[in-house]
Design an enzyme around this catalytic site. Structure first.
Site, mmCIF file in Angstrom:
data_model
loop_
_atom_site.group_PDB
_atom_site.id
_atom_site.type_symbol
_atom_site.label_atom_id
_atom_site.label_comp_id
_atom_site.label_asym_id
_atom_site.label_seq_id
_atom_site.Cartn_x
_atom_site.Cartn_y
_atom_site.Cartn_z
ATOM 1 N N LYS A 139 33.016 7.875 13.333
ATOM 2 C CA LYS A 139 33.926 7.942 14.469
ATOM 3 C C LYS A 139 33.193 8.449 15.719
ATOM 4 O O LYS A 139 32.329 9.315 15.612
ATOM 5 C CB LYS A 139 35.052 8.925 14.113
ATOM 6 C CG LYS A 139 36.304 8.755 14.925
ATOM 7 C CD LYS A 139 37.375 9.726 14.436
ATOM 8 C CE LYS A 139 38.067 10.335 15.641
ATOM 9 N NZ LYS A 139 39.103 11.295 15.302
ATOM 10 N N LYS A 156 32.630 13.709 20.534
ATOM 11 C CA LYS A 156 31.991 14.396 21.651
ATOM 12 C C LYS A 156 31.003 15.437 21.156
ATOM 13 O O LYS A 156 30.202 15.949 21.923
ATOM 14 C CB LYS A 156 33.050 15.015 22.571
ATOM 15 C CG LYS A 156 33.945 16.038 21.909
ATOM 16 C CD LYS A 156 35.143 16.358 22.780
ATOM 17 C CE LYS A 156 36.210 17.069 21.950
ATOM 18 N NZ LYS A 156 37.540 16.995 22.504
ATOM 19 N N LYS A 168 34.028 21.532 8.387
ATOM 20 C CA LYS A 168 33.612 22.417 9.480
ATOM 21 C C LYS A 168 32.863 23.632 8.964
ATOM 22 O O LYS A 168 31.960 24.136 9.635
ATOM 23 C CB LYS A 168 34.810 22.850 10.326
ATOM 24 C CG LYS A 168 35.304 21.762 11.255
ATOM 25 C CD LYS A 168 36.054 22.351 12.434
ATOM 26 C CE LYS A 168 36.545 21.275 13.376
ATOM 27 N NZ LYS A 168 37.442 21.787 14.400
#
Ligand code: TRP
Length: 341
Positions: free
Chosen positions: A205, A208, A123
């Site tokens: 994966k 969203k 991240k």
């Protein structure tokens, strides 16, 4: 007098806790991989389920969108069938003990351990302009979520395993420094939900936050949109429906289809022998639409009932606070804090 057998005390149900971030509309992957099972878990265990809004601000959120998504995700928890009388369903920030215990636990967590978290590394690379301290301390807040409720079990996907491991380490450390205070949580490995992959790149994966909306199905997509996205899913050029090496796209669609219909891979391969991908994709699309339809219908009803949602949140927060405050006080007392009267 005959020896009356002493009746066994009724066994306390194990507590299970999970949270979902309101950082976007959940995808079919979130639904099949996790949410779909939560209703079953709520029936089997003593369940607590939260909208993890505090976690979501580790990346910048647009206020209006954020507010809307918190309500949507709360409504979704009810739409998947969680009963707020049975389980504790709440919004994390409504229970201040989460932030309070997180601060305390920060002081029992080492900089080095946090630096090794793979999600932090990923991240901080993805949001290089905003590597904030909250992003770094995120797993400690997650540990607080879990430990406050003395959760025995936490259903976690692969990406959260490392965070659960840290929660266990922190609990053990605190329990050793003082005395047993926190239940050390175990990962719940139940019937595996599908690991749903991106429709456009089945090596990744489904997410969203993928910039390409064709790569994921949102739980609120209209049937026509779902059909379109599934029809444009990347496959291979063999044209035969079976689970195999080098067939990531078809394997993914088979996983989705199997999860929605309950059919085994062998059965699916048998049913679609000699048929092309067009026909298979149409069947997958229909199955997904049917799977999501009741959820969407319930959602539409609940999201428009503001006062019901507020009542659920208030009652959930009250129930959650009672447990959370007890644990927080217990921990703070052991450290030596002077507790307010
Ligand atoms: N970090 C989790 C995720 O992104 C969400 C989460 C927050 C969570 N607190 C939790 C999951 C506690 C399980 C238990 O998916």
């Amino acid at each position: 007098m005959a020896n009356e057998p002493i009746p066994a005390a009724p066994e306390r149900k194990k507590r299970i806790l999970s949270c979902i971030q309101p950082s976007g509309i959940p995808t079919l992957g979130n639904y099949l991989g996790a949410l779909k099972n939560w209703k079953k878990l709520a029936d089997e265990f003593d369940g607590a389920f939260a909208v993890a809004d505090l976690h979501a601000i580790t990346v910048r959120q647009d206020p209006a969108t954020f507010r809307k998504q918190i309500n949507q995700v709360l409504a979704l928890l009810l739409a998947i069938g969680l009963d707020p009388e049975q389980s504790i369903v709440f919004i994390q920030s409504h229970v201040p003990a989460h932030a309070q215990l997180a601060w305390v636990l920060n002081c029992y967590t080492q900089f080095g351990e946090m630096s090794r978290m793979t999600q932090f590394k990923d991240k901080s690379a993805a949001h290089a302009d905003n590597v904030n301290v909250g992003l770094f301390a995120y797993p400690v807040l997650m540990a607080a979520d879990i430990l406050l409720y003395q959760a025995d079990l936490v259903p976690v996907g692969a990406d959260q395993k490392q965070h659960l491991e840290i929660a266990r380490d922190i609990a053990n450390r605190f329990n050793t420094v003082y005395s047993p205070t926190f239940t050390v949580p175990e990962p719940y490995i139940g019937k595996q939900g599908a690991r749903v992959m991106s429709l456009q790149n089945p090596a990744k994966k489904m997410s969203k936050s993928d910039p390409n909306p064709k790569s994921y199905v949102s739980v609120f997509d209209e049937p026509a949109v779902i059909a379109k996205k599934i029809k444009s899913a990347v496959t291979d050029c063999e044209g035969a429906v079976y689970y195999g090496d080098g067939k990531d796209g078809i394997n993914n669609l088979m996983g989705i289809y199997s999860c929605c219909t309950g059919l085994s891979y062998d059965q699916i391969a048998h049913d679609f022998a000699g048929k092309g991908y067009g026909e298979f994709k149409a069947a997958v699309a229909d199955a997904v639409v049917e799977e999501l339809r009741p959820v969407k219908e319930r959602f539409d009803r609940i999201i428009n009932d503001k006062s019901y949602l507020e009542d659920v949140a208030a009652r959930g927060a009250a129930r959650a606070s009672r447990i959370a405050n007890r644990t927080l006080q217990k921990a703070m007392k052991k450290i030596g804090f002077v507790l307010p009267k």
